[in-house]
Write a protein that holds these residues in place. Structure first.
Motif, PDB file in Angstrom:
ATOM      1  N   HIS A   1      25.060   7.942  18.108  1.00 57.25           N
ATOM      2  CA  HIS A   1      24.718   8.063  16.687  1.00 57.25           C
ATOM      3  C   HIS A   1      25.963   7.891  15.808  1.00 57.25           C
ATOM      4  O   HIS A   1      25.868   7.444  14.668  1.00 57.25           O
ATOM      5  CB  HIS A   1      24.067   9.415  16.403  1.00 57.25           C
TER       6      HIS A   1
ATOM      7  N   ASP B   1      16.703   8.203  16.356  1.00 62.74           N
ATOM      8  CA  ASP B   1      15.767   9.216  16.841  1.00 62.74           C
ATOM      9  C   ASP B   1      14.437   9.067  16.111  1.00 62.74           C
ATOM     10  O   ASP B   1      14.407   8.894  14.886  1.00 62.74           O
ATOM     11  CB  ASP B   1      16.309  10.634  16.590  1.00 62.74           C
TER      12      ASP B   1
ATOM     13  N   ASP C   1      15.964  12.740  26.700  1.00 60.69           N
ATOM     14  CA  ASP C   1      15.964  12.781  25.233  1.00 60.69           C
ATOM     15  C   ASP C   1      14.970  11.724  24.733  1.00 60.69           C
ATOM     16  O   ASP C   1      15.357  10.640  24.306  1.00 60.69           O
ATOM     17  CB  ASP C   1      17.384  12.497  24.743  1.00 60.69           C
TER      18      ASP C   1
ATOM     19  N   HIS D   1      14.985   9.378  21.533  1.00 58.11           N
ATOM     20  CA  HIS D   1      16.227   8.626  21.307  1.00 58.11           C
ATOM     21  C   HIS D   1      16.195   7.221  21.925  1.00 58.11           C
ATOM     22  O   HIS D   1      15.874   7.056  23.091  1.00 58.11           O
ATOM     23  CB  HIS D   1      17.354   9.459  21.953  1.00 58.11           C
TER      24      HIS D   1
END
Ligand SMILES: [Zn+2]
Length: 162
Positions: free
Chosen positions: A102, A109, A151, A154
């Motif tokens: 990021h 996300d 995750d 993501h």
């Protein structure tokens, strides 16, 4: 057409150093999404992304939109209107030094509420339209990671493994 994105360890060379003054302005662009996005209740006009990922992101979003028949109703049913951020100058959670993807504006996300980090039950699956379209363009999905680091919200334009 699939991109080969850099390895995470090569991201400083590929994307530049986001800690440098002027990096953000010189290296990121706004990509508009074909459908309206919201972060919570806040309408999001653009996705801020590294300029090296912009063409790919535009292609992926357009491909998702077309696959829904350009139906906002379908987008909302799939919860693809729920956006939870791209650029964020921070370290990988739990790391002392490694910058998050990021931080390079090379990760996005989506729908964090239904795809909580480290949760093994999540809305997005390998065959979800959004996941499949990002993968077609070479992006890596956090839902593929090991149980300790999974995750599912993501996606990133950087490979973890060669
Ligand atoms: Zn993320």
């Amino acid at each position: 057409m699939s991109n080969i994105w850099p390895l995470q360890r090569d991201c400083l060379a590929f994307y530049g150093d986001p800690r440098q003054p002027g990096w953000l302005h010189a290296n990121t662009v706004d990509v508009s999404c074909p459908w309206p996005l919201k972060m919570g209740e806040l309408p999001i006009a653009h996705i801020l992304i590294h300029k090296k990922c912009a063409e790919s992101l535009t292609r992926v979003l357009s491909s998702i939109w077309d696959a829904t028949g350009r139906s906002l109703e379908t987008i909302k049913r799939l919860r693809y209107d729920r956006y939870d951020g791209s650029y964020n100058l921070r370290l990988i959670r739990g790391s002392a030094a490694a910058m998050s993807m990021h931080a390079f504006a090379a990760a996005i996300d989506w729908d964090a509420a239904d795809n909580a980090q480290h949760s093994r039950t999540h809305l997005f699956q390998d065959d979800s339209l959004l996941v499949a379209k990002f993968k077609e363009d070479g992006w890596i999905w956090g839902g593929d990671w090991s149980p300790g680091s999974i995750d599912a919200m993501h996606v990133q334009a950087a490979r973890v493994h060669a």
